[in-house]
Write a protein that holds these residues in place. Structure first.
Motif, short mmCIF file in Angstrom:
data_model
loop_
_atom_site.label_atom_id
_atom_site.label_comp_id
_atom_site.label_asym_id
_atom_site.label_seq_id
_atom_site.Cartn_x
_atom_site.Cartn_y
_atom_site.Cartn_z
N LEU A 1 27.19 -10.39 -52.39
CA LEU A 1 28.42 -9.61 -52.30
C LEU A 1 28.46 -8.71 -51.07
O LEU A 1 29.34 -7.85 -50.96
N ALA A 2 27.53 -8.91 -50.18
CA ALA A 2 27.59 -8.17 -48.91
C ALA A 2 28.87 -8.55 -48.19
O ALA A 2 29.21 -9.72 -48.04
N GLY A 3 29.62 -7.57 -47.77
CA GLY A 3 30.90 -7.85 -47.13
C GLY A 3 32.05 -7.94 -48.10
O GLY A 3 33.21 -7.99 -47.69
N VAL A 4 31.75 -7.98 -49.40
CA VAL A 4 32.80 -7.98 -50.42
C VAL A 4 32.94 -6.57 -51.00
O VAL A 4 34.03 -6.00 -51.03
N ALA A 5 31.82 -6.02 -51.45
CA ALA A 5 31.82 -4.69 -52.06
C ALA A 5 31.52 -3.62 -51.03
O ALA A 5 30.74 -3.82 -50.10
N ASP A 6 32.14 -2.46 -51.22
CA ASP A 6 31.87 -1.30 -50.37
C ASP A 6 30.71 -0.46 -50.90
O ASP A 6 30.32 0.52 -50.25
N GLY A 7 30.20 -0.81 -52.05
CA GLY A 7 29.08 -0.10 -52.64
C GLY A 7 28.70 -0.73 -53.97
O GLY A 7 29.48 -1.51 -54.54
N ASP B 1 38.60 5.34 -55.90
CA ASP B 1 39.77 6.21 -55.81
C ASP B 1 40.36 6.23 -54.39
O ASP B 1 41.56 6.46 -54.21
N SER B 2 39.51 5.99 -53.40
CA SER B 2 39.98 6.02 -52.02
C SER B 2 40.34 4.61 -51.51
O SER B 2 40.51 4.41 -50.31
N GLY B 3 40.46 3.65 -52.42
CA GLY B 3 40.90 2.31 -52.04
C GLY B 3 39.79 1.32 -51.78
O GLY B 3 40.05 0.22 -51.26
N GLY B 4 38.56 1.66 -52.13
CA GLY B 4 37.44 0.76 -51.90
C GLY B 4 37.19 -0.19 -53.06
O GLY B 4 37.84 -0.14 -54.10
N ILE B 5 36.22 -1.06 -52.84
CA ILE B 5 35.81 -2.05 -53.83
C ILE B 5 34.36 -1.79 -54.20
O ILE B 5 33.50 -1.69 -53.32
N VAL B 6 34.09 -1.68 -55.49
CA VAL B 6 32.73 -1.39 -55.96
C VAL B 6 32.23 -2.55 -56.82
O VAL B 6 32.96 -3.06 -57.68
N ALA B 7 31.00 -2.95 -56.56
CA ALA B 7 30.33 -3.92 -57.42
C ALA B 7 29.62 -3.15 -58.52
O ALA B 7 28.76 -2.31 -58.24
N VAL B 8 30.00 -3.42 -59.77
CA VAL B 8 29.46 -2.72 -60.92
C VAL B 8 28.61 -3.69 -61.74
O VAL B 8 29.06 -4.79 -62.07
N LYS B 9 27.42 -3.27 -62.08
CA LYS B 9 26.57 -4.09 -62.93
C LYS B 9 27.04 -3.93 -64.38
O LYS B 9 26.88 -2.87 -64.98
N GLY B 10 27.63 -4.98 -64.93
CA GLY B 10 28.16 -4.94 -66.27
C GLY B 10 27.21 -5.54 -67.28
O GLY B 10 26.01 -5.71 -67.02
N LEU B 11 27.75 -5.93 -68.45
CA LEU B 11 26.91 -6.48 -69.52
C LEU B 11 26.30 -7.83 -69.14
O LEU B 11 25.12 -8.06 -69.31
N GLY B 12 27.17 -8.74 -68.65
CA GLY B 12 26.71 -10.09 -68.39
C GLY B 12 26.62 -10.45 -66.94
O GLY B 12 26.58 -11.62 -66.58
N GLY B 13 26.59 -9.46 -66.08
CA GLY B 13 26.52 -9.70 -64.65
C GLY B 13 27.37 -8.71 -63.88
O GLY B 13 27.99 -7.81 -64.46
N PHE B 14 27.41 -8.87 -62.58
CA PHE B 14 28.16 -7.94 -61.73
C PHE B 14 29.66 -8.21 -61.81
O PHE B 14 30.10 -9.35 -61.99
#
Length: 779
Positions: A363-369, A227-240
């Protein structure tokens, strides 16, 4: 006595009690088939049991003959929506029948197939059903806001299965013992979670985590970052997956920079159909695909003023939209109240990551969390992508929700085959008997990481399907990593399949065609049987062999792969070195109108390379001609992904209507040849005259369609088959496909295009498998 039943058994029955052994083959595990059988048999008053065995379902039933016949009829007619019944075999029961009044039960699965042949179907993952969604957002429900709610009609399948038969102890859910409440549902025949293997709840199932937070707190923390403009890596069904606000220009730009994906469009996930309609113009076919159980990304014309950041789909008038695929995605969309970019969790060119530790490193440096959970991802599956084109829905990428469902091949494989696929948009296929299992999209096989992903997926699917390959089919190109992988087998177990033959064979096989046809294969590049690069080919073929009867004229690729990455260089190749087939050259003055805007040192270097034939492989490529035209029109000088110039050219044409530019057919080396020099000359001439780019882009598409119709008309008149298979990545272009098909149908020809199998290189492995099976039958 044994019969294959599509209806009642063919056995003459006398009234009274009978006992039967029934085997059901197809996609019958992970789809709620045993609960369905239990309910049906119980309603009919039958005694017996049902169980999973290997990759099939087996029943033992006893009762009145009429009731048994009704059961057999309804097994196919009323099967669960996720099931795909290929065969129902009925036999007299040998041994002791179930005693009267003993009732009907679901028994523990049998690990062995009992020596019975046949491919074992792996059910694809299924988007969250409406019943589970109601629970997800019902404050009174014990699964309220639980991100892993599922039932027998939805949820993970291919991404959690470790082995067959499909039971909880052979999935990753074995790590989560059922609580008393879930166990009661799991064992209750009247409950929709009866033998739903991934069943779970907040008390016993997987949990979300974000740093040191868990559950709802973890979800809220991740949402705050997005919501604040960041990028989140989410663990989904078949991968992040990488997630950001699709309306935030800066967030999208950061994602592009960090992911190293400067221009290729991102997919956008929306909360519901109404939200999708605000972003895209969806046809009835597009809407059906969007709301299907597979829930693929649907490419559709983008609406202006939708609020989506301009960096989401630059250079194209289409946007990829899809609906939430899991309860977790539903929660994210509901809570944030805005469309989200949801893209594969990788840096460009790398495979998607599936486990937490490698993901944090990659994804270090790609995702903010990182929003993670403790349910393992058993197999890597990227999102499927489809594109509606009139009455056809083309599969652009076959992944989650579609793979690894098997596909029929017209000529059965007498020995198990693995088809190694191509290099770009890689897939592999396993074939045995009359079925081929097309593995999930891997990506571009360009390095050790993607090769490792391919090998892991192959080993996994071999084990699950039970198909142990004895023969490998592969591309002719020795530089493809897939070809090099295939060469691990001895030569007598390898079948080389020409790239464009595989393309058109994939189309023919999908349509069940086992007789000669005319193939039109337009793509970027593929190695021909003469050692040159092909890409604009007319073939008379069947599934075992082909004969090249027509092609595009060749042009040099200055610098080889460098010309693929820089369409401006490809344009210079045509201007300075297009194949001479007896027609005029591009006038020097017109060529200079394009050349003068390029760096002089580049022009001099390319011209010298072409004139001396240094590092300038020639190609008869439709895809490279698209590149040249896009550069001549000033639409794309440099391409950061395969097909970018063609996408820009199609987008520029929009809905414009235009007459064809000049085109010419010639003869060369016994082949009919389309000479594009008159077309490119007219394109330059009319550009200099100030004609609108949209009109010229539309005219170029019309010209290629007319030239194709001219090529086909002449070869059909010379005796070629009247069934035409269109394939190759260029036919992902809706304008080219629609206009070409229309012109060919006006000639009275039957025109076929793949739908379930990608027309791009993602369909090559299926075509290779079909060709290998046909050649094996010939011995």
């Amino acid at each position: 006595m044994r019969v294959a039943a599509g209806g009642a058994t063919a056995t003459a029955e006398v009234s009274g009690r009978v006992a039967r052994a029934i085997t059901v083959c197809g996609r019958v595990q992970g789809v709620g088939f045993r609960p369905f059988v239990h309910r049906l048999a119980t309603r009919l008053g039958l005694d017996g049991w049902v169980l999973n065995a290997g990759g099939r379902v087996e029943l033992t039933v006893a009762g009145p003959s009429a009731a048994v016949r009704t059961l057999v009829e309804r097994l196919r007619a009323e099967a669960p929506p996720l099931a795909d019944i290929r065969r129902v075999a009925v036999a007299d029961l040998s041994g002791s029948p179930p005693p009267p009044g003993s009732g009907f039960t679901v028994r523990v699965s049998a690990r062995s197939d009992g020596g019975k042949p046949g491919t074992r179907d792996i059910p694809p993952d299924v988007a969250t059903c409406e019943a589970c969604l109601r629970e997800l957002f019902d404050p009174a429900d014990r699964r309220y806001r639980y991100p892993f709610v599922n039932c027998v009609d939805c949820g993970p399948r291919a991404t959690v299965i470790e082995d067959l038969p499909y039971d909880r102890e052979r999935t990753v859910m074995r790590h989560f013992p059922l609580c008393a409440a879930c166990a009661a549902e799991y064992t209750d025949p009247a409950d929709r979670r009866f033998h739903a293997e991934p069943v779970a709840c907040p008390g016993c199932g997987p949990r979300l985590a974000w740093e040191d937070l868990t559950g709802e707190a973890a979800l809220r923390a991740a949402e705050s970052v997005v919501d604040s403009g960041g990028i989140v890596a989410v663990k989904g069904l078949g991968g992040f997956q990488l997630v950001c606000d699709a309306t935030d220009v800066r967030a999208v730009a950061r994602l592009r920079a960090r992911k190293r994906r400067p221009a290729k469009p991102f997919a956008v996930m929306v909360s519901d159909v109404a939200a999708a309609r605000r972003l895209a113009r969806l046809s009835s076919a597009g809407l059906a695909a969007l709301t299907s159980q597979a829930a693929p990304v649907v490419l559709a014309p983008a609406r202006q003023g939708s609020g989506i950041a301009h960096g989401v789909h630059p250079g194209t008038g289409h946007i990829g939209v899809f609906l939430p695929t899991t309860p977790l995605h539903h929660l994210l969309l509901r809570d944030l109240g805005k469309p989200l970019v949801v893209t594969s969790g990788n840096r460009s060119g790398e495979p998607i990551t599936t486990a937490e530790s490698p993901a944090r490193e990659a994804l270090a440096g790609v995702a903010d969390g990182f929003l993670v959970h403790d349910r393992p991802v058993r197999a890597r599956y990227d999102d499927s992508v489809v594109r509606p084109m009139g009455r056809t829905v083309l599969t652009v990428r076959r992944g989650r929700g579609l793979a690894p469902a098997p596909l029929a091949i017209p000529i059965a494989a007498s020995r198990p085959v693995v088809a190694a696929g191509a290099q770009l948009k890689h897939t592999f296929a396993l074939a045995e008997g009359s079925l081929a299992v097309l593995g999930p999209h891997t990506g571009d096989l360009e390095d050790a990481l993607t090769l490792d992903a391919f090998e892991a997926a192959h080993a996994d699917l071999v084990r699950l399907t039970g198909i142990e390959p004895r023969v490998v089919a592969h591309d002719l190109h020795p530089g493809y990593l897939s070809t090099q992988w295939a060469r691990a087998l001895p030569a007598e177990r390898r079948i080389a399949v020409q790239h464009h033959h595989a393309h058109v064979a994939a189309c023919a096989a999908e349509h069940g065609l086992d007789r000669p046809f005319l193939g039109v294969a337009y793509d970027g590049l593929g190695l021909g049987d003469d050692g040159t690069l092909w890409g604009g080919e007319i073939l008379v073929a069947d599934l075992t062999r082909y004969r090249r009867v027509g092609r595009f004229a060749t042009a040099p690729l200055p610098g080889g792969a460098a010309a693929v990455r820089r369409p401006a260089r490809m344009a210079l190749g045509y201007l300075y070195g297009a194949e001479q087939t007896g027609g005029p050259r591009v006038p020097i003055a017109l060529a200079e109108s394009f050349v003068r805007r390029l760096p002089p040192e580049e022009v001099r270097a390319v011209r010298t390379m072409v004139e001396r034939g240094v590092n300038c492989p020639r190609a008869s490529s439709a895809g490279r001609l698209f590149d040249a035209a896009a550069a001549l029109l000033g639409l794309c000088d440099d391409a950061t992904y395969e097909g970018q110039a063609a996408v820009a050219l199609e987008a520029a044409a929009g809905d414009e209507r235009a007459e064809a530019l000049p085109w010419r057919l010639a003869r060369a080396g016994g082949l009919l040849v389309y000479d594009p020099v008159p077309t490119l000359t007219a394109l330059l001439d009319r550009t200099v005259a100030g004609e609108r780019t949209a009109v010229l882009a539309a005219a170029f598409h019309r010209t290629l369609a007319k030239a194709t119709a001219g090529l086909v008309q002449q070869v059909v008149a010379a005796g070629a088959p009247s069934t035409v298979c269109l394939s190759g990545g260029c036919f992902q272009n809706a304008r080219l496909l629609t206009e070409t098909r229309s012109l060919l149908e006006e000639q009275g020809l039957r025109v076929l295009v793949s739908s379930a199998v990608p027309v791009n290189d993602g369909g090559i492995s299926y075509g290779q498998a079909a060709v290998a099976a046909a050649r094996l039958q010939e011995g």
